[in-house]
Motif scaffolding. Structure first.
Motif, PDB file in Angstrom:
ATOM      1  N   GLY A   1      -2.714  -2.094  -9.555  1.00  0.00           N
ATOM      2  CA  GLY A   1      -3.554  -2.753  -8.556  1.00  0.00           C
ATOM      3  C   GLY A   1      -3.215  -2.464  -7.116  1.00  0.00           C
ATOM      4  N   VAL A   2      -2.234  -1.594  -6.867  1.00  0.00           N
ATOM      5  CA  VAL A   2      -1.795  -1.318  -5.492  1.00  0.00           C
ATOM      6  C   VAL A   2      -2.696  -0.240  -4.870  1.00  0.00           C
ATOM      7  CG1 VAL A   2       0.100  -0.469  -4.059  1.00  0.00           C
ATOM      8  CG2 VAL A   2       0.581  -1.922  -6.043  1.00  0.00           C
ATOM      9  N   PRO A   3      -3.221  -0.467  -3.665  1.00  0.00           N
ATOM     10  CA  PRO A   3      -4.031   0.564  -3.001  1.00  0.00           C
ATOM     11  C   PRO A   3      -3.193   1.798  -2.671  1.00  0.00           C
ATOM     12  CG  PRO A   3      -4.371  -1.598  -1.993  1.00  0.00           C
ATOM     13  CD  PRO A   3      -3.181  -1.724  -2.892  1.00  0.00           C
ATOM     14  N   VAL A   4      -3.707   2.962  -3.045  1.00  0.00           N
ATOM     15  CA  VAL A   4      -3.000   4.223  -2.832  1.00  0.00           C
ATOM     16  C   VAL A   4      -3.956   5.247  -2.228  1.00  0.00           C
ATOM     17  CG1 VAL A   4      -1.796   6.153  -3.940  1.00  0.00           C
ATOM     18  CG2 VAL A   4      -1.406   3.811  -4.750  1.00  0.00           C
ATOM     19  N   VAL A   5      -3.511   5.895  -1.166  1.00  0.00           N
ATOM     20  CA  VAL A   5      -4.200   7.062  -0.621  1.00  0.00           C
ATOM     21  C   VAL A   5      -3.437   8.297  -1.077  1.00  0.00           C
ATOM     22  CG1 VAL A   5      -4.638   8.401   1.472  1.00  0.00           C
ATOM     23  CG2 VAL A   5      -5.284   6.014   1.381  1.00  0.00           C
TER      24      VAL A   5
ATOM     25  N   GLY B   1      -8.552   3.942   7.108  1.00  0.00           N
ATOM     26  CA  GLY B   1      -9.367   2.729   7.200  1.00  0.00           C
ATOM     27  C   GLY B   1      -9.575   2.091   5.845  1.00  0.00           C
ATOM     28  N   GLU B   2      -9.800   2.916   4.829  1.00  0.00           N
ATOM     29  CA  GLU B   2      -9.960   2.382   3.473  1.00  0.00           C
ATOM     30  C   GLU B   2      -8.675   1.712   2.997  1.00  0.00           C
ATOM     31  OE1 GLU B   2     -13.139   5.864   2.104  1.00  0.00           O
ATOM     32  OE2 GLU B   2     -11.108   5.817   1.272  1.00  0.00           O
ATOM     33  N   LEU B   3      -7.546   2.348   3.287  1.00  0.00           N
ATOM     34  CA  LEU B   3      -6.264   1.762   2.884  1.00  0.00           C
ATOM     35  C   LEU B   3      -6.016   0.450   3.603  1.00  0.00           C
ATOM     36  CD1 LEU B   3      -3.607   1.951   1.327  1.00  0.00           C
ATOM     37  CD2 LEU B   3      -2.686   3.339   3.204  1.00  0.00           C
TER      38      LEU B   3
ATOM     39  N   ALA C   1      -5.296  -5.290   3.563  1.00  0.00           N
ATOM     40  CA  ALA C   1      -5.522  -6.561   4.254  1.00  0.00           C
ATOM     41  C   ALA C   1      -6.247  -7.568   3.373  1.00  0.00           C
ATOM     42  CB  ALA C   1      -6.322  -6.311   5.532  1.00  0.00           C
ATOM     43  N   ALA C   2      -7.039  -7.086   2.425  1.00  0.00           N
ATOM     44  CA  ALA C   2      -7.817  -7.983   1.570  1.00  0.00           C
ATOM     45  C   ALA C   2      -6.992  -8.601   0.444  1.00  0.00           C
ATOM     46  CB  ALA C   2      -9.001  -7.224   0.969  1.00  0.00           C
ATOM     47  N   ARG C   3      -5.797  -8.096   0.231  1.00  0.00           N
ATOM     48  CA  ARG C   3      -4.946  -8.586  -0.855  1.00  0.00           C
ATOM     49  C   ARG C   3      -3.817  -9.447  -0.298  1.00  0.00           C
ATOM     50  NH1 ARG C   3      -3.868  -5.580  -5.419  1.00  0.00           N
ATOM     51  NH2 ARG C   3      -1.656  -5.570  -4.843  1.00  0.00           N
TER      52      ARG C   3
ATOM     53  N   GLY D   1       0.844  -1.185   0.000  1.00  0.00           N
ATOM     54  CA  GLY D   1       0.000   0.000   0.000  1.00  0.00           C
ATOM     55  C   GLY D   1       0.880   1.236   0.000  1.00  0.00           C
ATOM     56  N   VAL D   2       0.356   2.327  -0.550  1.00  0.00           N
ATOM     57  CA  VAL D   2       1.148   3.549  -0.686  1.00  0.00           C
ATOM     58  C   VAL D   2       0.344   4.741  -0.191  1.00  0.00           C
ATOM     59  CG1 VAL D   2       2.205   5.155  -2.345  1.00  0.00           C
ATOM     60  CG2 VAL D   2       2.535   2.695  -2.615  1.00  0.00           C
TER      61      VAL D   2
END
Length: 206
Positions: free
Chosen positions: A110-114, A175-177, A182-184, A80-81
């Motif tokens: 596909g990487v979660p980014v805030v 929380g979204e990040l 955690a789901a990946r 995550g980033v």
């Protein structure tokens, strides 16, 4: 316990920097949220201010310093980033864009980014939607719904008002990040030699 990595990319220029402060708050809240989910997390900070000359050398002479290579590898291996920039000329800073320009095109797929931004006035808050979000969408990152902007009044002391509003945005984005990370499954650091044939295969003629 499961383990994940978060990488913080901060393009602040000052010391201290409100950009770095916002990035650290987002990363800390996300790490806490991940631990609440039973996921251990390692946080690494990429401070672009320290890489400014290395980025210029890379763009002009294609020379990649060890420090810049380490930063690029950290982002490429992150689960995550958190990416935060100051606003310059109604957009992300040139330093921030220079780092994005040298990333591998598939590094954030596909990487979660805030995404976050800081500026001297709330009038620049739409930078997150018209500049930051499209930039990371172009890189095929999973840009999370809540983006976080902070102006000087958001750092005021006391309770109530914009200070509480900033804390709420930070917690929601974190929380979204955490949920997305955690789901990946954990990312495995890319090994550029993983597809190379073994010496045994070469010697056997295979």
């Amino acid at each position: 316990m499961e383990s994940r990595s978060l990488v913080v990319v901060s393009a602040g220029l000052g010391q201290p920097s409100s950009t770095r402060l916002l990035a650290d708050r987002l990363a800390s809240a996300a790490a806490d949220a991940l631990r609440d989910r039973g996921v251990e997390v390692a946080v690494e900070v990429v401070e672009l201010r320290d890489l400014a000359r290395d980025l210029a050398d890379h763009l002009v002479a294609h020379a990649t310093s060890p420090a810049l290579r380490a930063a690029l590898d950290a982002v490429a291996g992150a689960d995550g980033v958190v990416a935060v920039t100051p606003v310059f000329a109604a957009s992300y800073s040139g330093l921030f864009k220079s780092f994005v320009d040298v990333l591998d095109r598939d590094a954030l797929t596909g990487v979660p980014v805030v995404v976050g931004a800081t500026a001297g006035t709330q009038r620049h808050s739409l930078v997150l939607e018209h500049a930051m979000r499209p930039l990371f969408a172009h890189l095929r990152a999973l840009v999370l719904p809540t983006a976080v902007f902070a102006a000087p009044e958001d750092w005021g002391g006391g309770t109530g008002g914009s200070t509480d509003a900033l804390g709420g945005r930070v917690d929601r984005a974190a929380g979204e990040l955490a949920a997305a990370v955690a789901a990946r499954p954990a990312r495995r650091p890319h090994d550029p030699f993983e597809d190379a044939p073994s010496f045994a295969d070469l010697l056997s003629g295979r």
